[in-house]
Structures are given as structure tokens and as C-alpha cells.
Design a protein around this motif. Structure first.
Motif, PDB file in Angstrom:
ATOM      1  N   LEU A 109       7.923  41.626  50.700  1.00  0.00           N
ATOM      2  CA  LEU A 109       8.733  42.530  49.889  1.00  0.00           C
ATOM      3  C   LEU A 109       8.304  43.979  50.088  1.00  0.00           C
ATOM      4  O   LEU A 109       9.144  44.883  50.239  1.00  0.00           O
ATOM      5  CB  LEU A 109       8.612  42.128  48.418  1.00  0.00           C
ATOM      6  CG  LEU A 109       9.666  42.668  47.447  1.00  0.00           C
ATOM      7  CD1 LEU A 109      11.069  42.303  47.907  1.00  0.00           C
ATOM      8  CD2 LEU A 109       9.405  42.122  46.042  1.00  0.00           C
ATOM      9  N   LEU A 110       7.012  44.225  50.102  1.00  0.00           N
ATOM     10  CA  LEU A 110       6.506  45.580  50.323  1.00  0.00           C
ATOM     11  C   LEU A 110       6.972  46.140  51.656  1.00  0.00           C
ATOM     12  O   LEU A 110       7.437  47.285  51.744  1.00  0.00           O
ATOM     13  CB  LEU A 110       4.975  45.576  50.271  1.00  0.00           C
ATOM     14  CG  LEU A 110       4.307  45.862  48.933  1.00  0.00           C
ATOM     15  CD1 LEU A 110       2.810  45.597  49.030  1.00  0.00           C
ATOM     16  CD2 LEU A 110       4.560  47.301  48.492  1.00  0.00           C
ATOM     17  N   HIS A 111       6.826  45.343  52.713  1.00  0.00           N
ATOM     18  CA  HIS A 111       7.226  45.807  54.039  1.00  0.00           C
ATOM     19  C   HIS A 111       8.726  46.074  54.093  1.00  0.00           C
ATOM     20  O   HIS A 111       9.175  47.049  54.720  1.00  0.00           O
ATOM     21  CB  HIS A 111       6.832  44.780  55.093  1.00  0.00           C
ATOM     22  CG  HIS A 111       5.360  44.742  55.362  1.00  0.00           C
ATOM     23  ND1 HIS A 111       4.784  43.896  56.288  1.00  0.00           N
ATOM     24  CD2 HIS A 111       4.321  45.439  54.832  1.00  0.00           C
ATOM     25  CE1 HIS A 111       3.481  44.074  56.311  1.00  0.00           C
ATOM     26  NE2 HIS A 111       3.177  45.004  55.429  1.00  0.00           N
ATOM     27  N   CYS A 161       7.048  39.604  59.254  1.00  0.00           N
ATOM     28  CA  CYS A 161       6.102  38.530  59.590  1.00  0.00           C
ATOM     29  C   CYS A 161       4.946  38.497  58.592  1.00  0.00           C
ATOM     30  O   CYS A 161       4.303  37.458  58.419  1.00  0.00           O
ATOM     31  CB  CYS A 161       5.532  38.735  60.996  1.00  0.00           C
ATOM     32  SG  CYS A 161       6.723  38.499  62.315  1.00  0.00           S
ATOM     33  N   ALA A 162       4.692  39.647  57.968  1.00  0.00           N
ATOM     34  CA  ALA A 162       3.614  39.761  56.976  1.00  0.00           C
ATOM     35  C   ALA A 162       2.290  39.287  57.567  1.00  0.00           C
ATOM     36  O   ALA A 162       1.918  39.704  58.658  1.00  0.00           O
ATOM     37  CB  ALA A 162       3.985  39.005  55.704  1.00  0.00           C
ATOM     38  N   MET A 163       1.585  38.388  56.862  1.00  0.00           N
ATOM     39  CA  MET A 163       0.256  37.942  57.302  1.00  0.00           C
ATOM     40  C   MET A 163       0.353  36.599  58.032  1.00  0.00           C
ATOM     41  O   MET A 163       1.147  35.734  57.647  1.00  0.00           O
ATOM     42  CB  MET A 163      -0.678  37.821  56.096  1.00  0.00           C
ATOM     43  CG  MET A 163      -0.921  39.131  55.374  1.00  0.00           C
ATOM     44  SD  MET A 163      -1.962  38.953  53.899  1.00  0.00           S
ATOM     45  CE  MET A 163      -0.806  38.210  52.737  1.00  0.00           C
ATOM     46  N   ARG A 164      -0.479  36.431  59.045  1.00  0.00           N
ATOM     47  CA  ARG A 164      -0.530  35.162  59.774  1.00  0.00           C
ATOM     48  C   ARG A 164      -1.794  34.404  59.397  1.00  0.00           C
ATOM     49  O   ARG A 164      -2.785  35.004  58.962  1.00  0.00           O
ATOM     50  CB  ARG A 164      -0.483  35.396  61.278  1.00  0.00           C
ATOM     51  CG  ARG A 164       0.875  35.902  61.774  1.00  0.00           C
ATOM     52  CD  ARG A 164       0.873  36.073  63.271  1.00  0.00           C
ATOM     53  NE  ARG A 164       2.153  36.563  63.760  1.00  0.00           N
ATOM     54  CZ  ARG A 164       3.083  35.804  64.337  1.00  0.00           C
ATOM     55  NH1 ARG A 164       2.865  34.491  64.474  1.00  0.00           N
ATOM     56  NH2 ARG A 164       4.211  36.321  64.779  1.00  0.00           N
ATOM     57  N   LYS A 165      -1.745  33.094  59.599  1.00  0.00           N
ATOM     58  CA  LYS A 165      -2.913  32.278  59.255  1.00  0.00           C
ATOM     59  C   LYS A 165      -4.097  32.599  60.160  1.00  0.00           C
ATOM     60  O   LYS A 165      -5.253  32.438  59.749  1.00  0.00           O
ATOM     61  CB  LYS A 165      -2.548  30.794  59.331  1.00  0.00           C
ATOM     62  CG  LYS A 165      -1.584  30.387  58.217  1.00  0.00           C
ATOM     63  CD  LYS A 165      -1.089  28.971  58.368  1.00  0.00           C
ATOM     64  CE  LYS A 165      -0.068  28.666  57.271  1.00  0.00           C
ATOM     65  NZ  LYS A 165       0.560  27.330  57.462  1.00  0.00           N
ATOM     66  N   ARG A 166      -3.809  33.043  61.363  1.00  0.00           N
ATOM     67  CA  ARG A 166      -4.880  33.585  62.202  1.00  0.00           C
ATOM     68  C   ARG A 166      -4.324  34.741  63.011  1.00  0.00           C
ATOM     69  O   ARG A 166      -3.283  34.634  63.646  1.00  0.00           O
ATOM     70  CB  ARG A 166      -5.461  32.536  63.152  1.00  0.00           C
ATOM     71  CG  ARG A 166      -6.531  33.141  64.085  1.00  0.00           C
ATOM     72  CD  ARG A 166      -7.643  32.211  64.438  1.00  0.00           C
ATOM     73  NE  ARG A 166      -8.787  32.957  64.987  1.00  0.00           N
ATOM     74  CZ  ARG A 166     -10.003  32.480  65.101  1.00  0.00           C
ATOM     75  NH1 ARG A 166     -10.261  31.244  64.714  1.00  0.00           N
ATOM     76  NH2 ARG A 166     -10.981  33.210  65.592  1.00  0.00           N
ATOM     77  N   ARG A 167      -5.029  35.849  62.968  1.00  0.00           N
ATOM     78  CA  ARG A 167      -4.730  37.011  63.804  1.00  0.00           C
ATOM     79  C   ARG A 167      -6.046  37.594  64.270  1.00  0.00           C
ATOM     80  O   ARG A 167      -6.792  38.200  63.487  1.00  0.00           O
ATOM     81  CB  ARG A 167      -3.913  38.067  63.062  1.00  0.00           C
ATOM     82  CG  ARG A 167      -3.523  39.251  63.950  1.00  0.00           C
ATOM     83  CD  ARG A 167      -2.794  40.320  63.167  1.00  0.00           C
ATOM     84  NE  ARG A 167      -1.506  39.898  62.709  1.00  0.00           N
ATOM     85  CZ  ARG A 167      -0.385  39.944  63.452  1.00  0.00           C
ATOM     86  NH1 ARG A 167      -0.456  40.359  64.702  1.00  0.00           N
ATOM     87  NH2 ARG A 167       0.766  39.544  62.948  1.00  0.00           N
ATOM     88  N   GLY A 168      -6.356  37.393  65.526  1.00  0.00           N
ATOM     89  CA  GLY A 168      -7.618  37.875  66.051  1.00  0.00           C
ATOM     90  C   GLY A 168      -8.790  37.181  65.380  1.00  0.00           C
ATOM     91  O   GLY A 168      -8.894  35.950  65.390  1.00  0.00           O
ATOM     92  N   GLN A 181       4.823  52.374  62.713  1.00  0.00           N
ATOM     93  CA  GLN A 181       5.889  53.299  62.359  1.00  0.00           C
ATOM     94  C   GLN A 181       7.025  52.555  61.667  1.00  0.00           C
ATOM     95  O   GLN A 181       7.174  51.345  61.794  1.00  0.00           O
ATOM     96  CB  GLN A 181       6.420  53.989  63.617  1.00  0.00           C
ATOM     97  CG  GLN A 181       5.357  54.731  64.412  1.00  0.00           C
ATOM     98  CD  GLN A 181       4.793  55.934  63.677  1.00  0.00           C
ATOM     99  OE1 GLN A 181       5.535  56.724  63.102  1.00  0.00           O
ATOM    100  NE2 GLN A 181       3.472  56.090  63.701  1.00  0.00           N
ATOM    101  N   SER A 182       7.853  53.281  60.950  1.00  0.00           N
ATOM    102  CA  SER A 182       8.972  52.687  60.239  1.00  0.00           C
ATOM    103  C   SER A 182      10.089  52.327  61.213  1.00  0.00           C
ATOM    104  O   SER A 182      10.133  52.794  62.361  1.00  0.00           O
ATOM    105  CB  SER A 182       9.518  53.666  59.202  1.00  0.00           C
ATOM    106  OG  SER A 182      10.120  54.779  59.847  1.00  0.00           O
ATOM    107  N   ALA A 183      11.018  51.480  60.735  1.00  0.00           N
ATOM    108  CA  ALA A 183      12.181  51.128  61.545  1.00  0.00           C
ATOM    109  C   ALA A 183      13.009  52.373  61.859  1.00  0.00           C
ATOM    110  O   ALA A 183      13.601  52.483  62.936  1.00  0.00           O
ATOM    111  CB  ALA A 183      13.026  50.089  60.820  1.00  0.00           C
ATOM    112  N   ALA A 184      13.046  53.337  60.924  1.00  0.00           N
ATOM    113  CA  ALA A 184      13.797  54.567  61.154  1.00  0.00           C
ATOM    114  C   ALA A 184      13.214  55.364  62.319  1.00  0.00           C
ATOM    115  O   ALA A 184      13.953  55.933  63.134  1.00  0.00           O
ATOM    116  CB  ALA A 184      13.805  55.420  59.881  1.00  0.00           C
ATOM    117  N   ALA A 185      11.879  55.403  62.416  1.00  0.00           N
ATOM    118  CA  ALA A 185      11.235  56.120  63.526  1.00  0.00           C
ATOM    119  C   ALA A 185      11.557  55.448  64.854  1.00  0.00           C
ATOM    120  O   ALA A 185      11.812  56.126  65.866  1.00  0.00           O
ATOM    121  CB  ALA A 185       9.726  56.173  63.300  1.00  0.00           C
ATOM    122  N   LEU A 186      11.538  54.117  64.881  1.00  0.00           N
ATOM    123  CA  LEU A 186      11.884  53.401  66.115  1.00  0.00           C
ATOM    124  C   LEU A 186      13.329  53.682  66.508  1.00  0.00           C
ATOM    125  O   LEU A 186      13.639  53.846  67.702  1.00  0.00           O
ATOM    126  CB  LEU A 186      11.675  51.901  65.918  1.00  0.00           C
ATOM    127  CG  LEU A 186      10.228  51.441  65.719  1.00  0.00           C
ATOM    128  CD1 LEU A 186      10.184  49.940  65.456  1.00  0.00           C
ATOM    129  CD2 LEU A 186       9.375  51.779  66.929  1.00  0.00           C
TER     130      LEU A 186
END
Length: 454
Positions: free
Chosen positions: A138-140, A151-158, A281-286
Motif C-alpha cells: 500500500l505504501l509503495h 513486489c514489496a518484500m521477498r522471502k529472500r533477497r541477497g 525513483q518514482s514511476a513518474a520519473a521513469l
């Protein structure tokens, strides 16, 4: 969630092998206390090395200190190695002009990674759960993120794992009650003084009242977004894009982006920005960058003082940072520089170098040479000539675009330029009869040359 279910998630979703060393981040709250208890209980059936880290942020006074004492005692009772530190999050926030929450997170993760490296932990376990995931989606979304942010948080990232990401906070508290384990309560979690707390205390209850199961739906949205992003990652890898490292960012050949569907192009830009070390960056910047690609030359300002510079041939993503320091060149062996490594060796008989990636130099000059970036007003006398030429003109003639010129390493002494790597050596490089000669090799990726790695 049962201990057996937790173990399956740890092995399968978080890829923690038997015998792995896990560093658990524990605040003392219900979620992280449950995480530590699950991990501790699992050691009876799953070979696991377990350590615990706790950070006191300097925010809540005695209550925060008591949290640390609680976690320390819990680790002692379970025979778990305990590491802690005290940081000044308010001071950091004031010094760096960021929010208190961001400051605490930055300092916390820095300590966790430093501790993991020091003790040889394979990964860092965090106690984020399903409600945290729903809030993050929701925040994103409301901050203007694209699909990647959903995608928010993944169960493993790095090196980070989140084995509780499928569990609800109610499940975790029920587990703690079943094993008779108390926990600490952070009173600041009930104060709507930051975006996440407002969403947790106000927005999520309202959403659940309007649409029962809204939180679970947001978690499913994150899973769907992760699935799609994994597919797009494979599509991007198949493109074989050539990313050129710059001393202050990264660049892509503009021709590589032509014809890409916007869904793929946006993700390519996100990856390039990440490789350039530029904040998300935000979607607007992209969208502004993608629109600029249809024109000629343009500069798009980005968050954090960064820029996307669309040139005739390259798209450059550059960070806002001070000039690179001069690095004295070692007269023997390799020298690491912000541009890449240089290597100095004895010249073979008759060897002069190609003037682009290798160059012969009198040994006496090398004792005083340093690697720098281009400076305003730089000139050199090209090898075989007698009149000086502005370095800027040489770069323009060679087709080096403005955003890439800073990434051309320059070898110089106090008297002047010896060699503009990839361009021209100076007349000062001429080796006189009887002088001892050295060969300087540039091992990095100079912008625009075929030697740049993919």
C-alpha cells in the motif's frame, strides 16, 4: 504457523541449508521474539547455527534499554550468541537531513551487516510478517511506485531472509502464548507519527471494514507482482544489454532501447539506475525518461540529485557527487582507482603500447604520476605534435558525450597530462634513448570501447 511449517519455509523459500549460520535481528517485540523462538526450536530437528543481534536506537530512553536487557536474557536462556549496539538515530537524522525512521533503519542494517560479516553468518533473518507486507504494498502504491514496487518484500533477497512473511501477527502471538514466552511492547507503534503507523492504525482497519480480507489480497498482489517481475528479469537477461560502468554511474547504448515495449523498457531503466547506484525513483520519473528517449538530447532530473542524460548515442545515469580524488600510480604492480585498475610493468624491447589501453612511459615520470578525472581547462600536447590541444576538444572529436567525459581517466603529473586513457598519449610520454621504460595498462572499462564488459 507451526515450527514444522516454519522449518519448511526456512529451507525452501529462504534457501537456508542445513548447518547454515543465521543472524536473527530481534527487537524484543512479539514478531522478532517469535522469530527467535522458532529458530531456536528448529535447532532440535534442523542443523542450524544461530546468533542474535539487537540495536538500541537512542529514541525511547529507559524503555529501549529494557528491551535490550530482555533480548539479552532471552538469548542467555536459550544458549544463543548475542550481539548488541547503541546508536544515535536522532543525531544521525539531524546530521543527514532524513526522517527518524529512515535514520534508525540505516543504522540498524549497517550494524546487522557488519555483525554478520564479522561472525561469518550466512544470512540475516528479519521478522516481517503478512501485515507488514500488506502495508508495504500500500505504501509503495500511494507513493507512485511501478509494478516493481508492488513486489514489496521477498522471502529472500541477497543476505536478508523473511521466513515469517506468510504469518499474521495474530498467529505469531498465539504461538508465543502456546510456549509461554512473553514479549515487549513498543508504545511508539501506537502513535500515528509516520506514514507506516498511520496506515497500520487507520488505513488498514478501514480497508478491512470496507473489504474483509483486504490485507490478504494485498499480500497476494505482492506475490503476483513478484512472479511477473521474475519473468521480466529473464526477458531482460535474454536481451544481453551492454551496461557501461561510469565513475559516477552507468550508461546504456540508446540503440539497445529502441523498439522495446514500455513494460520491458521501464524495467531496463530501473535495473540501470540500480547499477548506477542511484536511489529508487518514482514511476513518474521513469515516464519522464521514457518520454525523453523519443526526442534528441535532454537531461531529466532525478531524486537525490541524480540525472538521466539522454545523448545522441548513450543514455547516462549519473549520481551527484564530489570529484574523485587523485590516486598516485604505483610504479610497480596494480593500482586501484575509481575508474578501474591500472597495472605497471617493465616494457619489452620495442614495446610502445597502443595509446588507448596501454602506453609506454619513462620510469622517472611514473614516480610522480597520479590518476585523476578530467579538469576544467585541461590541455595536452598530443604525441608527435608541438602545440597543446584542449582535452575537451579531443573528447568531442572522439564522440565522447558530455555525461561520459568525467569517466575518462587521466594520468598526469603536476606539470601536465601524460595520457588521456582511450584517447591520446602526450608528447611527454616520449622515451629518450637510455631512459628506462615502463608499460602502463588500463584494466578497467573505458566508456564506449568494445572492451567494456556486459
Amino acid at each position: 504457523m507451526t515450527p514444522d511449517e516454519f522449518g519448511l519455509r526456512l529451507a525452501k523459500d529462504c534457501a537456508v541449508p542445513p548447518g547454515g549460520h543465521v543472524l536473527a535481528a530481534v527487537s524484543g517485540g512479539a514478531d522478532s521474539t517469535a522469530l527467535l523462538c522458532f529458530l531456536s526450536e528448529l535447532r532440535g530437528s534442523y542443523p542450524l547455527r544461530l546468533s542474535c543481534a539487537h540495536v538500541e536506537h537512542g529514541i525511547r530512553g529507559d524503555a529501549s534499554l529494557e528491551d535490550g536487557q530482555f533480548v539479552r536474557a532471552l538469548c542467555q536462556s536459550k544458549g544463543i550468541s548475542f550481539y548488541e549496539c547503541h546508536v544515535d538515530a536522532p543525531g544521525y537524522a539531524g546530521a543527514h537531513g532524513c526522517g527518524l525512521e529512515d535514520a534508525a533503519r540505516t543504522l540498524r542494517y549497517a550494524f546487522l551487516r557488519e555483525t554478520a560479516g564479522r561472525i561469518g553468518a550466512d544470512c540475516i533473518a528479519l521478522a516481517h510478517h503478512a501485515l507488514d507486507q500488506a502495508e508495504t504494498v500500500l505504501l509503495h502504491a500511494i507513493r507512485g511506485s511501478d509494478m516493481r514496487g508492488l513486489c514489496a518484500m521477498r522471502k529472500r533477497r541477497g543476505d536478508l531472509i523473511r521466513p515469517l512473511l506468510d504469518a499474521s501477527p495474530e498467529e505469531l502471538r498465539a504461538y508465543l502464548r502456546s510456549v509461554g514466552q512473553p514479549w515487549r511492547e513498543d508504545a511508539t507503534n501506537r502513535i500515528p507519527d509516520c506514514a507506516r503507523n498511520r496506515i497500520r492504525l487507520n488505513a488498514m482497519p478501514e480497508l478491512e471494514a470496507a473489504c474483509p480480507g483486504a490485507g490478504a489480497a494485498l499480500v497476494r498482489l505482492a506475490c503476483a507482482a513478484q512472479r511477473d517481475e521474475d519473468y521480466f528479469d529473464g526477458q531482460i537477461a535474454a536481451l544481453g544489454l551492454r551496461v557501461i560502468p561510469l565513475v559516477d554511474g552507468a550508461a546504456l547504448e540508446r540503440a539497445q532501447l529502441c523498439g522495446l515495449h514500455e513494460a520491458l523498457l521501464g524495467r531496463v531503466l530501473v535495473r540501470a539506475l540500480d547499477q548506477a547506484g542511484i536511489p529508487a525513483q518514482s514511476a513518474a520519473a521513469l515516464s519522464r525518461i521514457m518520454n525523453a528517449l523519443t526526442g534528441k538530447e535532454e537531461t531529466v532530473g532525478l531524486y537525490g540529485g541524480a540525472e538521466a542524460r539522454i545523448g545522441l548515442r548513450y543514455v547516462c545515469f549519473t549520481r551527484a557527487e564530489a570529484p574523485a580524488d587523485a590516486v598516485p600510480l604505483c610504479p610497480e604492480g596494480e593500482t586501484a582507482t575509481p575508474f578501474g585498475a591500472f597495472r605497471v610493468r617493465d616494457a619489452r624491447p620495442g614495446e610502445t603500447g597502443d595509446g588507448r589501453r596501454t602506453q609506454a612511459l619513462p620510469e622517472a615520470l611514473l614516480m610522480r604520476a597520479a590518476v585523476t578525472e578530467r579538469r576544467e581547462g585541461d590541455v595536452l600536447v598530443p604525441f608527435g605534435r608541438h602545440k597543446p590541444v584542449r582535452l575537451k576538444k579531443l573528447m568531442i572529436d572522439a564522440g565522447i558525450e558530455r555525461a561520459m567525459r568525467r569517466s575518462v581517466p587521466v594520468l598526469r603529473t603536476e606539470e601536465g597530462i601524460l595520457w588521456a586513457v582511450g584517447l591520446r598519449p602526450a608528447e611527454a610520454c616520449r622515451v629518450c634513448p637510455g631512459e628506462r621504460q615502463k608499460i602502463v595498462e588500463f584494466l578497467g572499462a573505458w566508456p564506449g570501447t568494445p572492451s567494456c564488459k556486459r
